[in-house]
Every structure is written in C-alpha cells, then in structure tokens.
Design a protein around this motif. Sequence first.
Motif, PDB file in Angstrom:
ATOM      1  N   ILE A 299       0.858  -1.185   0.000  1.00 11.96           N
ATOM      2  CA  ILE A 299       0.000   0.000   0.000  1.00 11.96           C
ATOM      3  C   ILE A 299       0.892   1.232   0.000  1.00 11.96           C
ATOM      4  O   ILE A 299       1.637   1.478   0.955  1.00 11.96           O
ATOM      5  N   LEU A 300       0.832   2.007  -1.076  1.00 10.19           N
ATOM      6  CA  LEU A 300       1.617   3.230  -1.202  1.00 10.19           C
ATOM      7  C   LEU A 300       0.684   4.422  -1.003  1.00 10.19           C
ATOM      8  O   LEU A 300      -0.236   4.629  -1.797  1.00 10.19           O
ATOM      9  N   VAL A 301       0.911   5.189   0.057  1.00 11.77           N
ATOM     10  CA  VAL A 301       0.066   6.351   0.355  1.00 11.77           C
ATOM     11  C   VAL A 301       0.868   7.608   0.055  1.00 11.77           C
ATOM     12  O   VAL A 301       1.802   7.959   0.779  1.00 11.77           O
ATOM     13  N   ASP A 302       0.499   8.284  -1.036  1.00 12.93           N
ATOM     14  CA  ASP A 302       1.179   9.504  -1.450  1.00 12.93           C
ATOM     15  C   ASP A 302       0.574  10.683  -0.689  1.00 12.93           C
ATOM     16  O   ASP A 302      -0.567  11.071  -0.915  1.00 12.93           O
ATOM     17  N   ASP A 303       1.366  11.242   0.200  1.00 14.23           N
ATOM     18  CA  ASP A 303       0.885  12.318   1.076  1.00 14.23           C
ATOM     19  C   ASP A 303       1.020  13.682   0.402  1.00 14.23           C
ATOM     20  O   ASP A 303       1.690  14.580   0.899  1.00 14.23           O
ATOM     21  N   GLY A 304       0.379  13.817  -0.769  1.00 15.61           N
ATOM     22  CA  GLY A 304       0.354  15.105  -1.458  1.00 15.61           C
ATOM     23  C   GLY A 304       1.683  15.502  -2.071  1.00 15.61           C
ATOM     24  O   GLY A 304       2.043  16.694  -2.053  1.00 15.61           O
ATOM     25  N   SER A 305       2.417  14.552  -2.629  1.00 14.07           N
ATOM     26  CA  SER A 305       3.714  14.867  -3.243  1.00 14.07           C
ATOM     27  C   SER A 305       3.552  15.882  -4.367  1.00 14.07           C
ATOM     28  O   SER A 305       2.547  15.888  -5.092  1.00 14.07           O
ATOM     29  N   ASN A 306       4.564  16.746  -4.530  1.00 14.54           N
ATOM     30  CA  ASN A 306       4.533  17.719  -5.634  1.00 14.54           C
ATOM     31  C   ASN A 306       5.615  17.422  -6.666  1.00 14.54           C
ATOM     32  O   ASN A 306       5.956  18.277  -7.483  1.00 14.54           O
ATOM     33  N   ASP A 307       6.149  16.198  -6.627  1.00 12.71           N
ATOM     34  CA  ASP A 307       7.068  15.772  -7.680  1.00 12.71           C
ATOM     35  C   ASP A 307       6.368  14.710  -8.533  1.00 12.71           C
ATOM     36  O   ASP A 307       5.145  14.701  -8.644  1.00 12.71           O
ATOM     37  N   ASN A 308       7.108  13.796  -9.094  1.00 15.11           N
ATOM     38  CA  ASN A 308       6.527  12.801 -10.002  1.00 15.11           C
ATOM     39  C   ASN A 308       6.176  11.482  -9.292  1.00 15.11           C
ATOM     40  O   ASN A 308       5.970  10.462  -9.950  1.00 15.11           O
ATOM     41  N   SER A 309       6.082  11.509  -7.965  1.00 14.70           N
ATOM     42  CA  SER A 309       5.889  10.282  -7.197  1.00 14.70           C
ATOM     43  C   SER A 309       4.630   9.523  -7.595  1.00 14.70           C
ATOM     44  O   SER A 309       4.642   8.289  -7.724  1.00 14.70           O
ATOM     45  N   TRP A 310       3.520  10.236  -7.789  1.00 14.56           N
ATOM     46  CA  TRP A 310       2.261   9.548  -8.082  1.00 14.56           C
ATOM     47  C   TRP A 310       2.309   8.847  -9.433  1.00 14.56           C
ATOM     48  O   TRP A 310       1.786   7.738  -9.589  1.00 14.56           O
ATOM     49  N   ASN A 311       2.941   9.453 -10.424  1.00 15.03           N
ATOM     50  CA  ASN A 311       3.090   8.793 -11.724  1.00 15.03           C
ATOM     51  C   ASN A 311       3.945   7.535 -11.600  1.00 15.03           C
ATOM     52  O   ASN A 311       3.682   6.521 -12.261  1.00 15.03           O
ATOM     53  N   VAL A 312       4.952   7.587 -10.752  1.00 13.79           N
ATOM     54  CA  VAL A 312       5.781   6.400 -10.506  1.00 13.79           C
ATOM     55  C   VAL A 312       4.939   5.309  -9.862  1.00 13.79           C
ATOM     56  O   VAL A 312       5.047   4.126 -10.217  1.00 13.79           O
ATOM     57  N   VAL A 313       4.078   5.679  -8.912  1.00 13.98           N
ATOM     58  CA  VAL A 313       3.196   4.704  -8.262  1.00 13.98           C
ATOM     59  C   VAL A 313       2.303   4.031  -9.295  1.00 13.98           C
ATOM     60  O   VAL A 313       2.118   2.805  -9.282  1.00 13.98           O
ATOM     61  N   LYS A 314       1.745   4.815 -10.218  1.00 15.40           N
ATOM     62  CA  LYS A 314       0.868   4.243 -11.247  1.00 15.40           C
ATOM     63  C   LYS A 314       1.638   3.313 -12.181  1.00 15.40           C
ATOM     64  O   LYS A 314       1.110   2.268 -12.588  1.00 15.40           O
ATOM     65  N   GLN A 315       2.874   3.658 -12.494  1.00 17.78           N
ATOM     66  CA  GLN A 315       3.694   2.775 -13.334  1.00 17.78           C
ATOM     67  C   GLN A 315       4.002   1.460 -12.618  1.00 17.78           C
ATOM     68  O   GLN A 315       3.969   0.382 -13.221  1.00 17.78           O
ATOM     69  N   LEU A 316       4.290   1.558 -11.336  1.00 13.07           N
ATOM     70  CA  LEU A 316       4.570   0.350 -10.550  1.00 13.07           C
ATOM     71  C   LEU A 316       3.329  -0.531 -10.444  1.00 13.07           C
ATOM     72  O   LEU A 316       3.420  -1.761 -10.502  1.00 13.07           O
ATOM     73  N   LYS A 317       2.171   0.107 -10.286  1.00  9.39           N
ATOM     74  CA  LYS A 317       0.916  -0.642 -10.213  1.00  9.39           C
ATOM     75  C   LYS A 317       0.669  -1.410 -11.503  1.00  9.39           C
ATOM     76  O   LYS A 317       0.155  -2.544 -11.487  1.00  9.39           O
ATOM     77  N   ALA A 318       1.040  -0.839 -12.634  1.00 12.67           N
ATOM     78  CA  ALA A 318       0.818  -1.483 -13.927  1.00 12.67           C
ATOM     79  C   ALA A 318       1.620  -2.777 -14.062  1.00 12.67           C
ATOM     80  O   ALA A 318       1.218  -3.688 -14.801  1.00 12.67           O
ATOM     81  N   SER A 319       2.729  -2.872 -13.319  1.00 17.38           N
ATOM     82  CA  SER A 319       3.567  -4.067 -13.426  1.00 17.38           C
ATOM     83  C   SER A 319       3.354  -5.045 -12.273  1.00 17.38           C
ATOM     84  O   SER A 319       3.911  -6.147 -12.296  1.00 17.38           O
ATOM     85  N   ASN A 320       2.584  -4.648 -11.265  1.00 12.97           N
ATOM     86  CA  ASN A 320       2.334  -5.537 -10.121  1.00 12.97           C
ATOM     87  C   ASN A 320       0.949  -5.239  -9.559  1.00 12.97           C
ATOM     88  O   ASN A 320       0.721  -4.193  -8.949  1.00 12.97           O
TER      89      ASN A 320
END
Length: 311
Positions: free
Chosen positions: A37-58
């Motif tokens: 479970i990855l909880v993005d606490d309002g990041s203002n960098d590219n963290s959320w896009n990285v999370v979505k890419q990781l989700k696509a592979s797992n």
Amino acid sequence: MDLSVLVPLYNEEESLPELIAWIERVMLENNYSYEIILVDDGSNDNSWNVVKQLKASNERIRGIRFRRNYGKSAALNKGFEVAVGNVVITMDADLQDSPDEIPGLYRMITAEGFDLVSGWKKKRYDSKITKNIPSKIYNAAARRMSGVKLHDMNCGLKAYRKEVVKSIEVYGEMHRYIPVIAKWAGFRRIGEKVVSHQKRKYGVTKFGWERFINGFLDLISIMFVSRFGKKPMHLFGALGSLLFFTGFIIAGYLAYAKLFLAGYKMTERPLFYLGLLAMVLGTQLFVAGFLGELISRSSSDRNHYLVEEEF
C-alpha cells in the motif's frame, strides 16, 4: 493474506522503484501472500506517476493519493483502514528502512505472539547533532513518561498484528507514539528488534527541528487523553478541589486573624490575594472538569471498548 506492507511517501520518486523491487524480492523469497500500500501524502514531484507505473507491473500494489500534504499520521491511518493482511508492516519510502527485516518482524508477530514490534536503529547514519542526540533525549523522555520501554519509539519500520491497526486511530503527529496508543488500547505485548539502518540515497529529509517540540507536546496530549479522555473530572475536579480548599483555608485563617487580632489588615497581605486566586482558579478547574464530563458523556464513542474474547 499474510502481509500488508504500508509505505507512506512524500516526494520520493527516485527511491520508489528500487524500494518496490526490494520488497517484491523479499516477498518472493519467503513465499508470502502480500499487498503493498503506497500512500502519497500530497507529493509535488513525479511520485504519483511512478506509483501508477509500478501498479501497472504488479497488481498487488495499491495506491492512495491525498489532495494535499496532511502528514505521516494521516497517511498511516488511511493505510491502516484499508490494509487486509494478517500482519501489517510499515516502513519509510526513503530506502533507509531495509525490507530484508520483514521476515524477522513477521515471525515475531506470528510465532512469538507479539502485538506490535518496533524496529531499533541501534547504529544510525544520520547526523549526530540534528538527529541522533535529540532522538536519544526524546526517546528517554518518552520511555519515562509512557512506560513503554522502547529505544526507538519513532522508527518507521514496525510490524503490527491486524487487530492492532484496526483498533487504534492515528492523527495529528501521533505516529511517533503508536506503541503508546496501542498499549493504552490494551495491546501490551510490545517488542523490539534491532534493525539495520541505511544511508539516505536520494533527496533530503522531510523533517526539521520542529518535530522535537511537536513530539513532546503530542506525548503530553496522548498521556492526558489516554488516562482522562473518558473521565476528565478525575483530573480537573481533583485539581480544582485542591486549589479551592487551599484558598478556603487561607481565607479562613485571614478571617480569624482579622476578627481576633487588633489592627490586623487582611487585604494588605499578599496571602489574601493568593487565597483569593486559589479559590477562583479552583472553581474554574472544577467547572472545566464538569463541562468535560458532559462532553464526554455525549460523545458517540463513550461506550466504545475493545473486547478480546466473548463466549
């Protein structure tokens, strides 16, 4: 499901791919059924896009994104709500917590019967002036005030029995004191495990000096709420009564002196004002306790108690 690995994150786009690959390797080696479970606490960098890419592979990865930065406590509390694993492991996203510690923490919960196991970063790679020394002082104060004998109360690497995370609420900056919250909720088998600490590989720390001031104030809040949250009159009423009767005794002494001692000027003595102040403050504290009792008895969770077994 064996494990839920909960990772709160804020601006950690560089470390996320490496961290997730590391966690996945550990899960595969130990044949665990798991979710991350990855909880993005309002990041203002590219963290959320990285999370979505990781989700696509797992498909075992779950992502939650806050609209703004609420803090680590909010991220943990939300993660606790959605976690389904029998054991919940929390760790920071900056690669300073080692996923290789997960099997040992998991065994302490499942085989040794602990409710909560906190990591102890016995050897740290942080700055001694800004982190190590203040952390030791803070942990010593927390141990003494709370009675929870942990060396590293604020270590992000922890393991919980599922029942623990479903029974506690974390808010404000209370993530520092989850072991204390768990203890006051009735989960008293709290253990500790020495864990390895890694040097920060990417970015900079997100916490400043203010965390020590906030941490001390939060500890006082937790101790008060835990002991007197459902019975505020026991504190305010006792203090108010003590102050009022102290002031009353002073007033009685001064009245006696005024009546039986010739020329005694009661109102010119500092003791007169001290007694008056004590009675006023005592009355105010007693009323505060009374109002607190009314609020507590009107609360929706006034009769919410955790039941361990029932026949």
